[in-house]
Write an enzyme that holds these catalytic residues in place. Structure first.
Site, short mmCIF file in Angstrom:
data_model
loop_
_atom_site.label_atom_id
_atom_site.label_comp_id
_atom_site.label_asym_id
_atom_site.label_seq_id
_atom_site.Cartn_x
_atom_site.Cartn_y
_atom_site.Cartn_z
N GLU A 128 0.85 -1.33 0.06
CA GLU A 128 0.18 -0.05 -0.25
C GLU A 128 0.70 1.40 0.14
O GLU A 128 0.41 2.34 -0.43
CB GLU A 128 -1.04 -0.25 1.32
N THR A 180 -5.27 7.93 -5.22
CA THR A 180 -5.39 7.95 -4.05
C THR A 180 -4.40 9.20 -3.29
O THR A 180 -4.76 10.15 -2.46
CB THR A 180 -4.86 6.55 -3.34
#
Length: 311
Positions: A128, A180
């Site tokens: 991530e 993101t």
């Protein structure tokens, strides 16, 4: 050497008010991943999809996770990974988390279950970090644990599995790009005490509602006064979809992760189907391609679809 095939669910992060701490696994969509332990130390990544993701291990979220595991356990073995990705990157439905979590779980299985779930979360967060620049676990935790999870802390890892209410999830992924990293940059750096107190009340109410199966409490707690007002401007017709979904009987909902996907929770499948139809109609009207999903909350997380076996 051992190999295993996994089914890895999409996830909805934040659950409206729980920024970076709440997440939920859903049945649709999902990725599939095959992981094989190698006698040699190389890491090989292969994609069968057309998303153009890098296959160089240092630039691939699964590759980074496997490299960290290899380094930590001082392995002489490597891994071959074949990823069948159906969760589109940039959807806000946990695409990078699926690859990262799948790599951690698959490696754990073929290595003979060396790691706890918290340890797998720890390694998956490196994927991530590569994808978004932040080592967050709100997608990874429900992917590995299943159901709904509360990330109390990432340092040290402290994951609290919550109840998985018998609810339906309607989600739409409009084909617009929201990165993101970009959606994090636009967030306010400072908030008022009044907003913070209201948000804490919503988070506490949502967790209590989930644990008590109190759908009315869940509904009135699905409110975000900090993140959603800023991020929603990046998603076409967001306000219309949310207000009309509530009129159709949704308990509540909002942005899935950083977007652009939108999710709504409903008590009945018929309600979820009406909401999904509404979502599709709104985006079809403005000629934005979209995918809609109707799902239950996935209580299991990552599943083995082909048992570990020797080549």
């Amino acid at each position: 050497m051992k190999k295993v095939k996994l089914k890895i669910p999409a996830t909805v992060a934040n659950l409206v008010c729980g920024f970076d701490i709440l997440g939920m696994a859903v049945n649709e969509p999902y990725d599939e991943m095959e992981i094989r332990l190698l006698e040699t130390p190389e890491i090989i990544i292969k994609h069968t999809d057309s998303f153009g993701l890098p296959e160089e291990p240092s630039k691939n979220v699964a590759g980074v996770v496997l490299s960290k595991i290899q380094e930590h356990f001082n392995l002489k073995n490597g891994f071959e990974v074949i990823i069948h990705k159906h969760i589109k990157p940039g959807s806000g439905l946990g695409s990078s988390a699926a690859s990262a979590a799948g790599a951690a779980v698959g490696a754990n299985i073929v290595l003979g279950n060396l790691m706890s779930k918290d340890e797998m979360v720890h390694f998956a967060m490196f994927g991530e970090e590569l994808a978004s620049g932040v080592r967050h676990a709100d997608n990874i935790a429900p992917c590995i644990y299943g159901g709904i999870t509360l990330v109390k802390s990432t340092d040290p890892i402290d994951i609290i599995p919550l109840n998985a209410p018998n609810l339906f999830v309607a989600a739409v992924h409009p084909q617009v790009e929201v990165k993101t990293s970009d959606s994090r940059q636009i967030l306010k750096k400072n908030i008022t005490l009044k907003s913070a107190v209201e948000q804490w009340g919503n988070i506490a109410g949502l967790v209590a509602g989930i644990e008590k199966n109190d759908f009315a409490l869940i509904g009135r707690s699905l409110n975000d006064v900090i993140i959603e007002p800023v991020r929603s401007i990046l998603i076409p017709r967001f306000d219309e979809i949310k207000s009309k979904s509530l009129q159709l009987g949704a308990l509540g909902g909002g942005i899935s992760g950083s977007g652009p996907s939108i999710f709504m929770l409903a008590e009945k499948k018929e309600t979820a189907e009406k909401i999904a139809e509404l979502m599709k109609t709104i985006y079809d009207e403005i000629k934005i391609d979209n995918f809609v999903y109707i799902s239950k909350i996935n209580p299991a997380g990552i599943e083995i679809i082909e048992e570990p076996k020797l080549d």
